[in-house]
Scaffold this motif. Structure first.
Motif, mmCIF file in Angstrom:
data_model
loop_
_atom_site.group_PDB
_atom_site.id
_atom_site.type_symbol
_atom_site.label_atom_id
_atom_site.label_comp_id
_atom_site.label_asym_id
_atom_site.label_seq_id
_atom_site.Cartn_x
_atom_site.Cartn_y
_atom_site.Cartn_z
ATOM 1 N N GLU A 14 45.296 36.570 18.783
ATOM 2 C CA GLU A 14 44.474 37.123 17.709
ATOM 3 C C GLU A 14 43.397 36.133 17.261
ATOM 4 O O GLU A 14 42.356 36.548 16.763
ATOM 5 N N GLN A 15 43.634 34.852 17.434
ATOM 6 C CA GLN A 15 42.670 33.854 16.988
ATOM 7 C C GLN A 15 41.596 33.547 18.025
ATOM 8 O O GLN A 15 40.676 32.781 17.757
ATOM 9 N N LEU A 16 41.686 34.178 19.194
ATOM 10 C CA LEU A 16 40.664 33.954 20.205
ATOM 11 C C LEU A 16 39.329 34.521 19.740
ATOM 12 O O LEU A 16 39.281 35.571 19.088
ATOM 13 N N PRO A 17 38.215 33.881 20.094
ATOM 14 C CA PRO A 17 36.902 34.456 19.783
ATOM 15 C C PRO A 17 36.721 35.796 20.486
ATOM 16 O O PRO A 17 37.309 36.050 21.534
ATOM 17 N N ASP A 18 35.888 36.641 19.927
ATOM 18 C CA ASP A 18 35.685 37.975 20.488
ATOM 19 C C ASP A 18 35.007 37.957 21.845
ATOM 20 O O ASP A 18 35.121 38.917 22.608
ATOM 21 N N ASN A 19 34.287 36.872 22.169
ATOM 22 C CA ASN A 19 33.553 36.844 23.444
ATOM 23 C C ASN A 19 34.356 36.243 24.591
ATOM 24 O O ASN A 19 33.825 36.028 25.678
ATOM 25 N N VAL A 20 35.646 35.996 24.380
ATOM 26 C CA VAL A 20 36.492 35.453 25.440
ATOM 27 C C VAL A 20 36.911 36.581 26.384
ATOM 28 O O VAL A 20 37.380 37.628 25.932
ATOM 29 N N PRO A 21 36.756 36.414 27.706
ATOM 30 C CA PRO A 21 37.164 37.465 28.641
ATOM 31 C C PRO A 21 38.678 37.611 28.675
ATOM 32 O O PRO A 21 39.407 36.615 28.709
ATOM 33 N N VAL A 22 39.156 38.855 28.660
ATOM 34 C CA VAL A 22 40.597 39.105 28.699
ATOM 35 C C VAL A 22 40.990 39.961 29.901
ATOM 36 O O VAL A 22 42.180 40.057 30.223
ATOM 37 N N SER A 23 40.032 40.598 30.560
ATOM 38 C CA SER A 23 40.339 41.345 31.779
ATOM 39 C C SER A 23 39.090 41.428 32.638
ATOM 40 O O SER A 23 37.968 41.374 32.147
ATOM 41 N N ALA A 24 39.303 41.547 33.952
ATOM 42 C CA ALA A 24 38.188 41.624 34.900
ATOM 43 C C ALA A 24 38.646 42.430 36.113
ATOM 44 O O ALA A 24 39.769 42.263 36.586
ATOM 45 N N THR A 25 37.764 43.278 36.620
ATOM 46 C CA THR A 25 38.076 44.154 37.749
ATOM 47 C C THR A 25 36.883 44.217 38.683
ATOM 48 O O THR A 25 35.736 44.327 38.230
ATOM 49 N N LYS A 46 35.757 42.513 30.636
ATOM 50 C CA LYS A 46 35.973 43.018 29.278
ATOM 51 C C LYS A 46 36.403 41.859 28.394
ATOM 52 O O LYS A 46 37.276 41.073 28.771
ATOM 53 N N THR A 47 35.796 41.740 27.219
ATOM 54 C CA THR A 47 36.105 40.651 26.296
ATOM 55 C C THR A 47 37.100 41.112 25.235
ATOM 56 O O THR A 47 37.372 42.313 25.089
ATOM 57 N N LYS A 48 37.619 40.167 24.487
ATOM 58 C CA LYS A 48 38.575 40.496 23.429
ATOM 59 C C LYS A 48 37.941 41.403 22.383
ATOM 60 O O LYS A 48 38.605 42.254 21.791
ATOM 61 N N GLY A 49 36.643 41.234 22.158
ATOM 62 C CA GLY A 49 35.956 42.072 21.174
ATOM 63 C C GLY A 49 35.648 43.471 21.657
ATOM 64 O O GLY A 49 35.140 44.295 20.885
ATOM 65 N N GLY A 50 35.939 43.761 22.937
ATOM 66 C CA GLY A 50 35.735 45.106 23.449
ATOM 67 C C GLY A 50 34.456 45.312 24.233
ATOM 68 O O GLY A 50 34.237 46.402 24.778
ATOM 69 N N SER A 51 33.593 44.318 24.294
ATOM 70 C CA SER A 51 32.353 44.475 25.044
ATOM 71 C C SER A 51 32.632 44.387 26.545
ATOM 72 O O SER A 51 33.610 43.769 26.980
ATOM 73 N N ARG A 52 31.756 45.016 27.328
ATOM 74 C CA ARG A 52 31.880 45.022 28.782
ATOM 75 C C ARG A 52 30.548 44.619 29.389
ATOM 76 O O ARG A 52 29.499 44.991 28.884
ATOM 77 N N TYR A 53 30.612 43.901 30.507
ATOM 78 C CA TYR A 53 29.398 43.544 31.234
ATOM 79 C C TYR A 53 29.768 43.260 32.686
ATOM 80 O O TYR A 53 30.942 43.139 33.042
ATOM 81 N N LEU A 54 28.754 43.173 33.538
ATOM 82 C CA LEU A 54 28.951 42.945 34.963
ATOM 83 C C LEU A 54 28.507 41.541 35.350
ATOM 84 O O LEU A 54 27.498 41.029 34.855
ATOM 85 N N ILE A 55 29.279 40.931 36.233
ATOM 86 C CA ILE A 55 28.907 39.653 36.827
ATOM 87 C C ILE A 55 28.991 39.790 38.344
ATOM 88 O O ILE A 55 29.661 40.686 38.854
ATOM 89 N N TYR A 56 28.308 38.916 39.052
ATOM 90 C CA TYR A 56 28.231 38.969 40.513
ATOM 91 C C TYR A 56 28.690 37.618 41.054
ATOM 92 O O TYR A 56 28.076 36.588 40.760
ATOM 93 N N ARG A 57 29.756 37.613 41.852
ATOM 94 C CA ARG A 57 30.317 36.360 42.346
ATOM 95 C C ARG A 57 30.646 36.464 43.835
ATOM 96 O O ARG A 57 31.089 37.502 44.325
ATOM 97 N N ARG A 58 30.449 35.350 44.542
ATOM 98 C CA ARG A 58 30.864 35.242 45.936
ATOM 99 C C ARG A 58 32.300 34.724 46.007
ATOM 100 O O ARG A 58 32.809 34.135 45.042
ATOM 101 N N TYR A 59 32.915 34.908 47.170
ATOM 102 C CA TYR A 59 34.271 34.384 47.341
ATOM 103 C C TYR A 59 34.284 32.872 47.190
ATOM 104 O O TYR A 59 35.226 32.301 46.618
ATOM 105 N N ARG A 60 33.244 32.202 47.676
ATOM 106 C CA ARG A 60 33.214 30.739 47.579
ATOM 107 C C ARG A 60 33.231 30.267 46.127
ATOM 108 O O ARG A 60 33.712 29.172 45.836
ATOM 109 N N GLN A 61 32.727 31.098 45.202
ATOM 110 C CA GLN A 61 32.787 30.732 43.786
ATOM 111 C C GLN A 61 34.205 30.875 43.248
ATOM 112 O O GLN A 61 34.635 30.077 42.412
ATOM 113 N N PHE A 62 34.921 31.895 43.709
ATOM 114 C CA PHE A 62 36.350 31.994 43.367
ATOM 115 C C PHE A 62 37.093 30.775 43.892
ATOM 116 O O PHE A 62 37.930 30.189 43.188
ATOM 117 N N PHE A 63 36.799 30.390 45.130
ATOM 118 C CA PHE A 63 37.490 29.269 45.762
ATOM 119 C C PHE A 63 37.211 27.965 45.003
ATOM 120 O O PHE A 63 38.122 27.160 44.759
#
Length: 394
Positions: A14-25, A46-63
């Motif tokens: 509950e004390q997390l800021p609203d802009n912290v990501p809590v789920s990603a698909t 999706k952030t804790k505050g309920g906002s949604r946005y898109l990001i673009y990542r390569r596998y090498r960035q996950f790695f």
């Protein structure tokens, strides 16, 4: 109770800021024709505050993220007082169809991100995690193509596409055969008709992905402008190294402008001034960037402009640059180089040398006037066993 809260103390969540990501698909994958062809994962965050946005990542960035987190939070790491068991990341695949590999990674990456964002709150607040899921300016400017995995199932409705008057569209005809280098350069045969969309920069054009099969006969039956016609209806381009982007039979690519004859030129609004940024039909700046390369040979210098679907801020890997230059110049035994501030050639051997080149050329770039979508650094290509090009004086 939601899964993220089951794995954390509820008061901490509950004390997390609203802009912290809590789920990603992963919503989709998109092909990018950069220095090499690769696939981006389009991720809905999706952030804790309920906002949604898109990001673009390569596998090498996950790695890279996973490696950094292991160094920081792994129980074997002595650098941090906090440790946790990180979720496993799907391993690298070195052979196979790139699209099939990317598609097969989607469920594994979804599981990885789900477990990662269910870790204790101090992991979510870590700069590594927050920066990975942060929507950069480049992310916000991109327009997703499909988002297949976010669309609900719908009933197909038959619609009729509006007919376009192809004969009134800006177009050109190939005068010579041309075989492209790389995935963006289009193979043309003399007589191919291509439809022009816009000018990418002073040297490159873009055209629409319209199949010519249905209209090929009608276009060829239309009398072509003769040499005595008005300059507005017929323009024979001068032979130079400039080029354009076009499609033949639903294929998009880049081609040298000197290989085509303009039948109907682009409107003034769709043409950019020399050195100006190219604009898409939506008004956004073009995603194409050009790299100037010089092949140094005893008989002379072969200069090429290589266009890629990359942002100017990108720093490619050494292996990607080497593979692309081999493909462009059709020579395997080559070495990559750049010029330092004294004008001497410096050979590039690894990723650290690429970083050094980019940093040095950024300082020199303020003294050189370039088109706005051209990389501030240039590559000089030599044969790997030719050491005579280097200054060996002390």
């Amino acid at each position: 109770m939601a899964l993220p809260r089951q794995l954390r103390d509820e008061s901490d969540f509950e004390q997390l800021p609203d802009n912290v990501p809590v789920s990603a698909t992963v919503a989709d994958i998109e092909e990018k024709k950069g220095f090499i062809v690769y696939y981006l994962f389009v991720i809905e965050v999706k952030t804790k505050g309920g906002s949604r946005y898109l990001i673009y990542r390569r596998y090498r960035q996950f790695f890279a993220l996973h490696q950094s987190l292991e160094q920081k939070f792994s129980p074997e790491s002595p650098s941090e007082s906090y440790t946790c068991a990180l979720p496993p990341l799907p391993g690298k695949v070195f052979m196979g169809n790139k699209q099939e590999i990317a598609e097969s990674r989607i469920p594994e990456l979804n599981t990885y991100m789900k477990r990662l964002l269910c870790l204790p709150t101090w992991v979510l607040l870590d700069d590594l995690v927050r920066m990975f899921f942060y929507q950069t300016e480049s992310d916000s400017l991109q327009v997703p193509r499909a988002l297949r995995r976010l669309r609900p199932p719908t009933r197909k409705i038959k619609t009729e596409k509006p007919k376009t008057d192809l004969l009134s569209s800006p177009r050109a005809e190939a005068v010579f055969d041309f075989r492209g280098n790389g995935s963006l350069e289009l193979n043309l045969k003399a007589g191919d008709v291509i439809f022009l969309l816009r000018r990418i920069n002073a040297d490159w054009l873009e055209i629409s992905a319209t199949s010519l099969d249905a209209c090929h006969h009608s276009l060829l039956s239309t009398p072509h402008p003769r040499c005595g016609d008005s300059p507005d209806t017929a323009t024979l381009l001068e032979a130079d190294d400039s080029g354009g982007q076009g499609t033949v039979k639903d294929r998009i690519g880049i081609f040298p402008e000197s290989f085509v004859k303009i039948i109907k030129s682009l409107p003034e609004s769709d043409s950019d001034e020399e050195g100006g940024p190219s604009k898409s039909r939506g008004g956004a700046q073009s995603s194409y960037s050009c790299l100037r390369c010089h092949l140094l040979q005893p008989e002379g210098v072969n200069t090429r402009d290589v266009c890629v679907e990359e942002d100017l801020s990108i720093q490619p890997s050494y292996s990607d640059l080497l593979a692309r230059m081999r493909d462009v110049f059709r020579i395997e035994d080559i070495a990559l180089n750049y010029r330092d501030q004294e004008g001497d050639l410096v050979r590039i051997l690894d990723d650290e040398d690429v970083t050094l080149m980019v940093q040095e050329c950024k300082h020199q770039g303020t003294m050189v006037k370039r088109p706005v979508n051209q990389f501030p650094w240039e590559l000089l290509i030599t044969h790997s066993n030719d050491l005579s090009v280097y200054n060996t004086e002390c």
